[in-house]
Write a protein that holds these residues in place. Structure first.
Motif, PDB file in Angstrom:
ATOM      1  N   GLY A 176       7.116 -11.823   4.126  1.00 22.35           N
ATOM      2  CA  GLY A 176       8.569 -11.830   4.169  1.00 22.35           C
ATOM      3  C   GLY A 176       9.181 -10.454   4.033  1.00 22.35           C
ATOM      4  N   VAL A 177       8.358  -9.400   4.120  1.00 16.72           N
ATOM      5  CA  VAL A 177       8.826  -8.034   3.921  1.00 16.72           C
ATOM      6  C   VAL A 177       8.506  -7.196   5.166  1.00 16.72           C
ATOM      7  N   GLU A 178       9.486  -6.413   5.616  1.00 10.59           N
ATOM      8  CA  GLU A 178       9.248  -5.475   6.707  1.00 10.59           C
ATOM      9  C   GLU A 178       8.440  -4.293   6.172  1.00 10.59           C
ATOM     10  N   THR A 179       7.549  -3.793   7.000  1.00  6.53           N
ATOM     11  CA  THR A 179       6.749  -2.620   6.618  1.00  6.53           C
ATOM     12  C   THR A 179       6.628  -1.692   7.803  1.00  6.53           C
ATOM     13  N   ARG A 180       5.960  -0.592   7.614  1.00 15.19           N
ATOM     14  CA  ARG A 180       5.746   0.357   8.712  1.00 15.19           C
ATOM     15  C   ARG A 180       4.662  -0.180   9.641  1.00 15.19           C
ATOM     16  N   ASN A 181       4.748   0.212  10.899  1.00 11.74           N
ATOM     17  CA  ASN A 181       3.697  -0.151  11.837  1.00 11.74           C
ATOM     18  C   ASN A 181       2.361   0.353  11.307  1.00 11.74           C
ATOM     19  N   GLY A 182       1.335  -0.451  11.462  1.00 13.19           N
ATOM     20  CA  GLY A 182      -0.002  -0.066  11.035  1.00 13.19           C
ATOM     21  C   GLY A 182      -0.374  -0.488   9.633  1.00 13.19           C
ATOM     22  N   SER A 183       0.535  -1.152   8.929  1.00  7.84           N
ATOM     23  CA  SER A 183       0.259  -1.572   7.547  1.00  7.84           C
ATOM     24  C   SER A 183       0.163  -3.087   7.447  1.00  7.84           C
ATOM     25  N   VAL A 184      -0.728  -3.560   6.580  1.00 11.36           N
ATOM     26  CA  VAL A 184      -0.857  -5.003   6.328  1.00 11.36           C
ATOM     27  C   VAL A 184      -0.819  -5.265   4.830  1.00 11.36           C
ATOM     28  N   GLY A 185      -0.022  -6.237   4.429  1.00 12.25           N
ATOM     29  CA  GLY A 185       0.001  -6.661   3.034  1.00 12.25           C
ATOM     30  C   GLY A 185       0.631  -5.681   2.064  1.00 12.25           C
ATOM     31  N   VAL A 186       1.345  -4.672   2.583  1.00 11.88           N
ATOM     32  CA  VAL A 186       2.005  -3.683   1.728  1.00 11.88           C
ATOM     33  C   VAL A 186       3.420  -3.435   2.234  1.00 11.88           C
ATOM     34  N   ASP A 187       4.285  -2.938   1.346  1.00 10.02           N
ATOM     35  CA  ASP A 187       5.634  -2.586   1.771  1.00 10.02           C
ATOM     36  C   ASP A 187       5.636  -1.182   2.396  1.00 10.02           C
ATOM     37  N   PHE A 188       6.813  -0.701   2.724  1.00 11.89           N
ATOM     38  CA  PHE A 188       6.962   0.595   3.383  1.00 11.89           C
ATOM     39  C   PHE A 188       6.324   1.732   2.583  1.00 11.89           C
ATOM     40  N   PHE A 189       6.326   1.613   1.277  1.00 17.55           N
ATOM     41  CA  PHE A 189       5.794   2.670   0.408  1.00 17.55           C
ATOM     42  C   PHE A 189       4.314   2.483   0.067  1.00 17.55           C
ATOM     43  N   GLY A 190       3.705   1.401   0.569  1.00 18.71           N
ATOM     44  CA  GLY A 190       2.286   1.154   0.313  1.00 18.71           C
ATOM     45  C   GLY A 190       2.014   0.272  -0.890  1.00 18.71           C
ATOM     46  N   ASN A 191       3.058  -0.294  -1.494  1.00 17.41           N
ATOM     47  CA  ASN A 191       2.875  -1.187  -2.636  1.00 17.41           C
ATOM     48  C   ASN A 191       2.382  -2.553  -2.158  1.00 17.41           C
ATOM     49  N   GLU A 192       1.367  -3.073  -2.840  1.00 14.77           N
ATOM     50  CA  GLU A 192       0.786  -4.365  -2.478  1.00 14.77           C
ATOM     51  C   GLU A 192       1.819  -5.485  -2.601  1.00 14.77           C
ATOM     52  N   LEU A 193       1.801  -6.406  -1.634  1.00 12.38           N
ATOM     53  CA  LEU A 193       2.719  -7.538  -1.615  1.00 12.38           C
ATOM     54  C   LEU A 193       1.969  -8.852  -1.817  1.00 12.38           C
ATOM     55  N   ALA A 203      -3.146  -9.424   7.594  1.00  9.90           N
ATOM     56  CA  ALA A 203      -1.882  -9.399   6.841  1.00  9.90           C
ATOM     57  C   ALA A 203      -1.760 -10.571   5.880  1.00  9.90           C
ATOM     58  N   PHE A 204      -2.471 -11.649   6.150  1.00 11.46           N
ATOM     59  CA  PHE A 204      -2.397 -12.830   5.290  1.00 11.46           C
ATOM     60  C   PHE A 204      -3.397 -12.791   4.140  1.00 11.46           C
ATOM     61  N   GLY A 205      -4.441 -11.960   4.267  1.00  9.27           N
ATOM     62  CA  GLY A 205      -5.473 -11.989   3.240  1.00  9.27           C
ATOM     63  C   GLY A 205      -5.852 -10.649   2.645  1.00  9.27           C
ATOM     64  N   ALA A 206      -5.165  -9.577   3.035  1.00  8.31           N
ATOM     65  CA  ALA A 206      -5.528  -8.252   2.535  1.00  8.31           C
ATOM     66  C   ALA A 206      -4.292  -7.384   2.377  1.00  8.31           C
ATOM     67  N   SER A 207      -4.460  -6.280   1.683  1.00  8.54           N
ATOM     68  CA  SER A 207      -3.380  -5.304   1.491  1.00  8.54           C
ATOM     69  C   SER A 207      -3.942  -3.918   1.740  1.00  8.54           C
ATOM     70  N   ASN A 208      -3.437  -3.269   2.798  1.00  7.22           N
ATOM     71  CA  ASN A 208      -3.909  -1.930   3.110  1.00  7.22           C
ATOM     72  C   ASN A 208      -2.856  -1.228   3.961  1.00  7.22           C
ATOM     73  N   PRO A 209      -2.500   0.000   3.610  1.00  6.02           N
ATOM     74  CA  PRO A 209      -1.514   0.719   4.420  1.00  6.02           C
ATOM     75  C   PRO A 209      -2.051   1.162   5.780  1.00  6.02           C
ATOM     76  N   GLN A 210      -3.359   1.035   5.994  1.00  8.39           N
ATOM     77  CA  GLN A 210      -3.976   1.430   7.262  1.00  8.39           C
ATOM     78  C   GLN A 210      -4.717   0.254   7.868  1.00  8.39           C
ATOM     79  N   ARG A 211      -4.145  -0.339   8.890  1.00  4.27           N
ATOM     80  CA  ARG A 211      -4.779  -1.501   9.517  1.00  4.27           C
ATOM     81  C   ARG A 211      -6.178  -1.216  10.047  1.00  4.27           C
ATOM     82  N   GLY A 212      -6.485   0.032  10.317  1.00  4.64           N
ATOM     83  CA  GLY A 212      -7.792   0.403  10.832  1.00  4.64           C
ATOM     84  C   GLY A 212      -8.874   0.502   9.771  1.00  4.64           C
ATOM     85  N   ASP A 213      -8.518   0.390   8.514  1.00  2.00           N
ATOM     86  CA  ASP A 213      -9.503   0.472   7.429  1.00  2.00           C
ATOM     87  C   ASP A 213     -10.171  -0.902   7.264  1.00  2.00           C
ATOM     88  N   GLN A 214     -10.913  -1.280   8.291  1.00  2.00           N
ATOM     89  CA  GLN A 214     -11.457  -2.633   8.344  1.00  2.00           C
ATOM     90  C   GLN A 214     -12.543  -2.885   7.294  1.00  2.00           C
TER      91      GLN A 214
END
Length: 134
Positions: free
Chosen positions: A71-88, A117-128
């Motif tokens: 329910g939170v907008e974030t920067r492109n490339g981020s999953v499970g975190v807000d714009f500042f990288g805080n876990e959601l 995005a539903f099961g992890a929190s990482n500011p870099q989507r490529g950090d698989q």
């Protein structure tokens, strides 16, 4: 009868996310079919949402799925975190905390941006590797 149904809690929820399926995609599909019977999913469509990225006019799948999942907008490339990288907290976290069984089924890698995005929190989507651990 309808009032009774709205007060009964849902026993199960299945959330389907067709990655990249915009209103334009749906309209083009209808045009492609040239007036034939609509897409199989059309009778099931109950509404549509817009999932903006916090940082760009065009949303990528990571930020779009993040909006659905948290329910939170974030920067492109981020999953499970807000714009500042805080876990959601995701909707799956909430369901699990409520004692519900949860799971993710995907035609892509489970570490791909949309399912991640539903099961992890990482500011870099490529950090698989980190996403897979979560």
């Amino acid at each position: 009868m309808a009032d009774e149904l709205t007060t009964v809690p849902a026993k199960n929820v299945i959330f389907m996310l067709p990655d990249g399926a915009s209103a334009s995609y749906m309209a083009n599909y209808r045009y492609f079919k040239e007036g034939a019977e609509g897409p199989v999913w059309e009778p099931l469509l109950k509404g549509m949402v817009q999932t903006d990225s916090f940082s760009r006019p065009v949303t990528d799948s990571a930020a779009g799925a993040n909006a659905y999942a948290t329910g939170v907008e974030t920067r492109n490339g981020s999953v499970g975190v807000d714009f500042f990288g805080n876990e959601l907290t995701s909707v799956m976290d909430l369901a699990s905390d409520a004692g519900k069984a949860t799971g993710i089924v995907s035609t892509a890698a489970i570490t791909d941006a949309s399912p991640a995005a539903f099961g992890a929190s990482n500011p870099q989507r490529g950090d698989q590797a980190d996403i897979a651990q979560q």
